[in-house]
Design a protein around this motif. Structure first.
Motif, PDB file in Angstrom:
ATOM      1  N   ILE A  73       0.843  -1.208   0.000  1.00 16.34           N
ATOM      2  CA  ILE A  73       0.000   0.000   0.000  1.00 16.34           C
ATOM      3  C   ILE A  73       0.875   1.253   0.000  1.00 16.34           C
ATOM      4  N   SER A  74       1.872   1.275   0.863  1.00 16.39           N
ATOM      5  CA  SER A  74       2.738   2.441   0.961  1.00 16.39           C
ATOM      6  C   SER A  74       3.464   2.703  -0.356  1.00 16.39           C
ATOM      7  N   ALA A  75       3.958   1.653  -0.996  1.00 16.49           N
ATOM      8  CA  ALA A  75       4.650   1.809  -2.283  1.00 16.49           C
ATOM      9  C   ALA A  75       3.695   2.357  -3.342  1.00 16.49           C
ATOM     10  N   LYS A  76       2.498   1.829  -3.384  1.00 18.14           N
ATOM     11  CA  LYS A  76       1.501   2.279  -4.365  1.00 18.14           C
ATOM     12  C   LYS A  76       1.272   3.790  -4.258  1.00 18.14           C
ATOM     13  N   TYR A  77       1.084   4.272  -3.053  1.00 13.68           N
ATOM     14  CA  TYR A  77       0.773   5.693  -2.866  1.00 13.68           C
ATOM     15  C   TYR A  77       2.016   6.588  -2.919  1.00 13.68           C
ATOM     16  N   ALA A  78       3.163   6.076  -2.520  1.00 16.17           N
ATOM     17  CA  ALA A  78       4.390   6.865  -2.628  1.00 16.17           C
ATOM     18  C   ALA A  78       4.694   7.144  -4.099  1.00 16.17           C
ATOM     19  N   TYR A  79       4.533   6.132  -4.942  1.00 22.62           N
ATOM     20  CA  TYR A  79       4.782   6.326  -6.378  1.00 22.62           C
ATOM     21  C   TYR A  79       3.693   7.188  -7.021  1.00 22.62           C
ATOM     22  N   ALA A  80       2.454   7.051  -6.569  1.00 22.65           N
ATOM     23  CA  ALA A  80       1.371   7.894  -7.104  1.00 22.65           C
ATOM     24  C   ALA A  80       1.624   9.365  -6.763  1.00 22.65           C
ATOM     25  N   GLN A  81       2.039   9.636  -5.528  1.00 20.23           N
ATOM     26  CA  GLN A  81       2.333  11.013  -5.131  1.00 20.23           C
ATOM     27  C   GLN A  81       3.540  11.551  -5.885  1.00 20.23           C
ATOM     28  N   ASP A  82       4.538  10.718  -6.092  1.00 19.85           N
ATOM     29  CA  ASP A  82       5.713  11.135  -6.840  1.00 19.85           C
ATOM     30  C   ASP A  82       5.333  11.505  -8.280  1.00 19.85           C
ATOM     31  N   ARG A 105      -5.503  16.729  -5.035  1.00 16.73           N
ATOM     32  CA  ARG A 105      -5.318  15.330  -5.440  1.00 16.73           C
ATOM     33  C   ARG A 105      -4.455  14.588  -4.415  1.00 16.73           C
ATOM     34  N   MET A 106      -3.465  15.276  -3.838  1.00 16.57           N
ATOM     35  CA  MET A 106      -2.637  14.651  -2.801  1.00 16.57           C
ATOM     36  C   MET A 106      -3.488  14.297  -1.581  1.00 16.57           C
ATOM     37  N   LYS A 107      -4.384  15.214  -1.223  1.00 18.87           N
ATOM     38  CA  LYS A 107      -5.287  14.935  -0.097  1.00 18.87           C
ATOM     39  C   LYS A 107      -6.171  13.738  -0.411  1.00 18.87           C
ATOM     40  N   GLN A 108      -6.677  13.671  -1.641  1.00 18.63           N
ATOM     41  CA  GLN A 108      -7.521  12.551  -2.050  1.00 18.63           C
ATOM     42  C   GLN A 108      -6.746  11.237  -1.991  1.00 18.63           C
ATOM     43  N   LEU A 109      -5.504  11.259  -2.456  1.00 21.75           N
ATOM     44  CA  LEU A 109      -4.677  10.052  -2.374  1.00 21.75           C
ATOM     45  C   LEU A 109      -4.482   9.630  -0.917  1.00 21.75           C
ATOM     46  N   GLY A 110      -4.278  10.601  -0.032  1.00 20.95           N
ATOM     47  CA  GLY A 110      -4.119  10.293   1.387  1.00 20.95           C
ATOM     48  C   GLY A 110      -5.359   9.634   1.969  1.00 20.95           C
TER      49      GLY A 110
END
Length: 165
Positions: A73-82, A105-110
């Protein structure tokens, strides 16, 4: 009379050293000369993920199954934010509107990440996880509005944003 004879050359030398130092190192404090801004570099998503998982393993006492799922999960969102940050920065400074869209969009990803984490963590773990997210968000907002320097990672350069530990 002798004082005035040495005063002008000494002043000239001091001025020369000051100007060459400023030209070499930028403004006081080592930052860019006034009027220029450094473009922030996105953090390495692999490091973001590693820091978050390390914190969660240590503070939330994750079991092996939780660690594996949290890492994914962390990898998925770290790469999405990047990706989001790199696209927003593009070739130059983003417009105010683009910055707002990126922030939203960053808030939505969070929030999406929180939903996934909720399925993995027990109540106590999730409560600690959310507290950490809120603390990081406050710290980041404080830094953005002129609070203490040092980034959102408690003084470490390149601190994280919401969801980054």
């Amino acid at each position: 009379m002798k004082k005035s004879k040495w005063f002008a050359p000494a002043l000239a030398a001091l001025l020369f050293v000051s100007l060459t130092s400023y030209a070499q190192f930028g403004s006081p404090g080592g930052g860019p000369p006034s009027g220029e801004q450094r473009r922030p570099e996105p953090r390495d998503p692999e490091k973001v993920m590693e820091e978050e998982v390390h914190w969660m393993k240590k503070k939330l006492k994750l079991n092996n199954d939780q660690t594996a799922t949290v890492t994914r999960i962390s990898a998925k969102y770290a790469y999405a934010q990047d990706d989001l940050m790199r696209n927003a920065m593009g070739a130059g400074r983003p417009s105010r509107e683009e910055m707002e869209r990126t922030r939203d969009r960053m808030k939505q990803l969070g929030l999406e990440k929180d939903v996934e984490m909720r399925k993995v963590l027990n109540d106590s773990q999730y409560k600690k996880y959310l507290k950490r997210r809120v603390d990081l968000s406050k710290e980041m907002e404080n830094n953005r509005s002129g609070g203490r320097p040092g980034g959102a990672m408690g003084g470490r350069p390149g601190g994280g944003g919401p969801g980054n530990f």
